[in-house]
Design a protein around this motif. Structure first.
Motif, PDB file in Angstrom:
ATOM      1  N   TRP A  84      88.657  22.001  12.989  1.00 21.18           N
ATOM      2  CA  TRP A  84      88.179  22.267  11.783  1.00 21.18           C
ATOM      3  C   TRP A  84      87.824  24.346  11.787  1.00 21.18           C
ATOM      4  N   LYS A  85      86.686  23.638  13.149  1.00 23.34           N
ATOM      5  CA  LYS A  85      86.262  25.556  12.943  1.00 23.34           C
ATOM      6  C   LYS A  85      87.493  25.772  13.824  1.00 23.34           C
ATOM      7  N   MET A  86      88.220  25.380  14.948  1.00 27.50           N
ATOM      8  CA  MET A  86      89.079  26.750  15.144  1.00 27.50           C
ATOM      9  C   MET A  86      89.752  27.430  14.329  1.00 27.50           C
ATOM     10  N   ILE A  87      90.262  26.220  12.880  1.00 26.07           N
ATOM     11  CA  ILE A  87      91.116  26.728  11.990  1.00 26.07           C
ATOM     12  C   ILE A  87      90.739  27.857  11.046  1.00 26.07           C
ATOM     13  N   GLY A  88      89.053  27.657  11.117  1.00 26.88           N
ATOM     14  CA  GLY A  88      88.284  28.961  10.285  1.00 26.88           C
ATOM     15  C   GLY A  88      87.675  28.089   8.492  1.00 26.88           C
ATOM     16  N   GLY A  89      87.762  26.377   8.764  1.00 23.48           N
ATOM     17  CA  GLY A  89      87.386  26.125   7.931  1.00 23.48           C
ATOM     18  C   GLY A  89      85.592  26.215   8.010  1.00 23.48           C
ATOM     19  N   THR A  90      85.321  25.650   6.855  1.00 27.92           N
ATOM     20  CA  THR A  90      83.564  25.068   6.128  1.00 27.92           C
ATOM     21  C   THR A  90      83.398  23.907   5.575  1.00 27.92           C
ATOM     22  N   ARG A  91      84.204  23.611   4.635  1.00 28.73           N
ATOM     23  CA  ARG A  91      83.422  22.920   4.625  1.00 28.73           C
ATOM     24  C   ARG A  91      83.210  21.305   5.182  1.00 28.73           C
ATOM     25  N   THR A  92      81.949  20.906   4.029  1.00 28.26           N
ATOM     26  CA  THR A  92      81.363  19.486   5.382  1.00 28.26           C
ATOM     27  C   THR A  92      82.177  18.205   4.484  1.00 28.26           C
TER      28      THR A  92
END
Length: 368
Positions: free
Chosen positions: A121-129
């Motif tokens: 998720w971090k590699m694709i730019g995600g932020t939601r927890t």
């Protein structure tokens, strides 16, 4: 990315309950699990989500397997590459076969994230927890649909999707709205209607649906544009959106207000992220659809749904909704309508090798 081997597993598991639409009743789910291992021993996981017969798209498990084995794996090996997006772009030279493409590309994205020791998720730019979760009800009777919905609401799901078709629509939606006056409801038609059914679809406006998903033809954009002008309920496109070109066309035509993004349908992350960006730029809502997946694809869906724009609950139900035992060591769990993002490297799950072996009906290893 230096690849040592690729393993394809064909698996088959019975659903806990049949999944019913006007197109097909699914009692047993087949699929393809893809393992990509690098020269350091790290393994990335993907899942081919085509069905056994071509009722959702023209792809099947058998055709996906053929394309993976005879076309995509050789194409991947043709030249060195540094990033999964390189392969996503390379696969654009192969027409169609989005689910086969996605299966391999998803595994490469997972492997890439594991190589960086970072969650995907971090590699694709995600932020939601927290990932908002919805679920689908489909049955042969209205009473059973209501019972399924009651159970899902008790489990905390924040959105219910109901399957509809001509003659099995207004009564169903009316009853569900009566039973659940404040629940987020959407109706999924799986292309069951034509413009001749406009009055039936307009009759659904009074029930405050969040959207009507894919009411018209599977490859249509123009008639959806005409229909959207007549409806107050937003149209959500599913099968019509496979490429970023499809998305641009839908935007030009004002064919929808919502798009259901499925990694398998659009060919993987490279395409999904392009479609996502176009939707964000044009104020079109998005959510993450499901395909009655096993745990690998379900974990990929969680990663995708961490992106900021995924504010509508997606088809991200607990593993236990469909399976007595999933093929991952830590099944996906939804509590009070949300699922936690997975923070371990890659997609955050590992294969349950014992369970995988029990449900595998075919396996082939391709050494690189």
């Amino acid at each position: 990315m230096k690849i040592k081997s690729i393993t394809l597993h064909i698996i088959s598991m019975p659903l806990k309950k049949p999944f019913v639409t006007h197109l097909q009743t699914v009692e047993k789910r087949e699929g393809i699990i893809v393992e990509v291992q690098d020269t350091d021993g790290l393994i990335g996981l993907g899942e081919g989500v085509a069905f056994s017969s071509p009722w959702y798209t023209e792809e099947t498990v058998k055709t996906s397997y053929h394309i993976l084995k005879d076309v995509l794996i050789p194409l991947m090996n043709k030249e060195p590459f540094q990033h999964p997006e390189d392969i996503g772009k390379r696969f654009e030279g192969v027409r169609g076969n989005a689910m086969a493409k996605a299966a391999l590309e998803m595994a490469l994205w997972d492997l890439y994230a594991r190589q960086q020791n970072a969650p995907l998720w971090k590699m694709i730019g995600g932020t939601r927890t927290k990932i908002l979760a919805g679920a689908v009800v489909g049955a042969n009777s209205l009473q059973e649909m209501v019972r399924q919905a009651e159970y899902l609401v008790e489990e905390g799901y924040q959105r219910i999707k109901v399957k509809i078709s001509p003659g099995a629509d207004v009564e169903i939606v009316k009853e569900l709205r009566s039973c659940f006056p404040k629940l987020s409801l959407l109706a999924d038609a799986n292309s069951a209607y034509s413009l001749d059914d406009k009055s039936r679809l307009k009759a659904l406006d009074e029930f405050g649906l969040e959207m009507i998903e894919q009411p018209l033809g599977v490859d249509d954009l123009v008639e959806h544009s005409l229909l959207q002008k007549e409806l107050s309920t937003p149209i959500c496109l599913d099968e019509s959106i496979i490429t970023s070109h499809d998305m641009r066309s839908a935007i030009y035509l004002n064919s929808c207000g919502v798009v259901n993004i499925k990694l398998g349908r659009v060919g993987g992350y490279t395409s999904a992220l392009e479609i996502y960006r176009l939707c964000r730029e044009n104020q079109i809502k998005v959510w993450c659809g499901g395909m009655i997946e096993f745990g690998v694809s379900r974990a990929h869906n969680l990663a995708l749904a961490t992106l900021d724009g995924f504010t509508i609950p997606g088809d991200i139900s607990s593993s236990s909704k469909y399976w007595d035992e999933d093929i991952i060591t830590s099944p996906i769990v939804v509590k009070n309508g949300v699922a936690d993002r997975l923070d371990d490297p890659g997609i955050g799950v590992e294969l349950n090798r014992k369970r995988l072996s029990e449900v595998t009906i075919g396996k082939e290893v391709f050494n690189q």
